[in-house]
Design a protein around this motif. Structure first.
Motif, mmCIF file in Angstrom:
data_model
loop_
_atom_site.group_PDB
_atom_site.id
_atom_site.type_symbol
_atom_site.label_atom_id
_atom_site.label_comp_id
_atom_site.label_asym_id
_atom_site.label_seq_id
_atom_site.Cartn_x
_atom_site.Cartn_y
_atom_site.Cartn_z
ATOM 1 N N ILE A 1 0.848 -1.191 0.000
ATOM 2 C CA ILE A 1 0.000 0.000 0.000
ATOM 3 C C ILE A 1 0.882 1.239 0.000
ATOM 4 O O ILE A 1 1.755 1.393 0.861
ATOM 5 C CB ILE A 1 -0.926 0.005 1.228
ATOM 6 N N ILE A 2 0.628 2.123 -0.937
ATOM 7 C CA ILE A 2 1.388 3.365 -1.057
ATOM 8 C C ILE A 2 0.458 4.526 -0.749
ATOM 9 O O ILE A 2 -0.473 4.795 -1.511
ATOM 10 C CB ILE A 2 1.986 3.508 -2.470
ATOM 11 N N VAL A 3 0.672 5.154 0.394
ATOM 12 C CA VAL A 3 -0.096 6.333 0.802
ATOM 13 C C VAL A 3 0.851 7.295 1.507
ATOM 14 O O VAL A 3 1.849 6.874 2.092
ATOM 15 C CB VAL A 3 -1.295 5.988 1.724
ATOM 16 N N PRO A 4 0.549 8.581 1.497
ATOM 17 C CA PRO A 4 1.405 9.538 2.199
ATOM 18 C C PRO A 4 1.168 9.461 3.706
ATOM 19 O O PRO A 4 0.076 9.131 4.161
ATOM 20 C CB PRO A 4 0.945 10.892 1.651
ATOM 21 N N ASP A 5 2.219 9.743 4.456
ATOM 22 C CA ASP A 5 2.072 9.844 5.913
ATOM 23 C C ASP A 5 2.016 11.320 6.262
ATOM 24 O O ASP A 5 3.036 11.983 6.405
ATOM 25 C CB ASP A 5 3.235 9.164 6.621
ATOM 26 N N TRP A 6 0.802 11.831 6.371
ATOM 27 C CA TRP A 6 0.589 13.239 6.670
ATOM 28 C C TRP A 6 0.569 13.507 8.167
ATOM 29 O O TRP A 6 0.232 14.599 8.610
ATOM 30 C CB TRP A 6 -0.713 13.721 6.034
ATOM 31 N N GLY A 7 0.906 12.500 8.946
ATOM 32 C CA GLY A 7 0.915 12.662 10.397
ATOM 33 C C GLY A 7 -0.466 12.473 10.982
ATOM 34 O O GLY A 7 -1.445 12.237 10.290
ATOM 35 N N GLY A 8 -0.523 12.551 12.265
ATOM 36 C CA GLY A 8 -1.799 12.350 12.935
ATOM 37 C C GLY A 8 -2.004 10.898 13.309
ATOM 38 O O GLY A 8 -1.348 10.008 12.786
ATOM 39 N N THR A 9 -2.905 10.694 14.229
ATOM 40 C CA THR A 9 -3.138 9.330 14.713
ATOM 41 C C THR A 9 -4.318 8.665 14.037
ATOM 42 O O THR A 9 -4.634 7.531 14.345
ATOM 43 C CB THR A 9 -3.386 9.343 16.229
ATOM 44 N N ASN A 10 -4.961 9.346 13.112
ATOM 45 C CA ASN A 10 -6.116 8.769 12.445
ATOM 46 C C ASN A 10 -5.953 8.783 10.924
ATOM 47 O O ASN A 10 -6.927 8.668 10.205
ATOM 48 C CB ASN A 10 -7.392 9.523 12.860
ATOM 49 N N SER A 11 -4.736 8.922 10.458
ATOM 50 C CA SER A 11 -4.491 8.957 9.017
ATOM 51 C C SER A 11 -4.559 7.543 8.447
ATOM 52 O O SER A 11 -4.454 6.554 9.173
ATOM 53 C CB SER A 11 -3.120 9.568 8.714
ATOM 54 N N THR A 12 -4.713 7.452 7.148
ATOM 55 C CA THR A 12 -4.727 6.140 6.503
ATOM 56 C C THR A 12 -3.403 5.429 6.724
ATOM 57 O O THR A 12 -3.374 4.233 7.006
ATOM 58 C CB THR A 12 -5.013 6.282 4.995
#
Length: 86
Positions: free
Chosen positions: A62-73
């Protein structure tokens, strides 16, 4: 898929929205558009596929950005009980 006739030659199954329920087994790369609602749909759909014991062996890159936060994909994927590498 933006270009189904071309991408099919490389193994694309087409639109994830309509074809993910047809996945029975195998290894897949998933790189959705970086739109929160689409990434959430993708994460929930893959999780339900992995939960379904009637399916054969499955793996997803799975390729998704890590935009931070504890509820991100990205965070949900990292914390999934199915995550074996990150």
């Amino acid at each position: 898929s933006a270009f189904p006739s071309l991408e099919r030659r490389f193994g694309s199954l087409g639109s994830f929205y309509t074809s993910y329920t047809n996945i029975r087994e195998g290894s897949y790369e998933v790189n959705p558009p970086f739109v929160p609602e689409i990434m959430t749909f993708m994460e929930q759909s893959i999780h339900s596929l992995l939960e379904d014991e009637s399916r054969g062996p499955l793996s997803f890159l799975i390729i998704v950005p890590d935009w931070g936060g504890t509820n991100s994909t990205a965070d949900k994927c990292l914390k999934s009980k199915f995550n074996t590498a990150s």
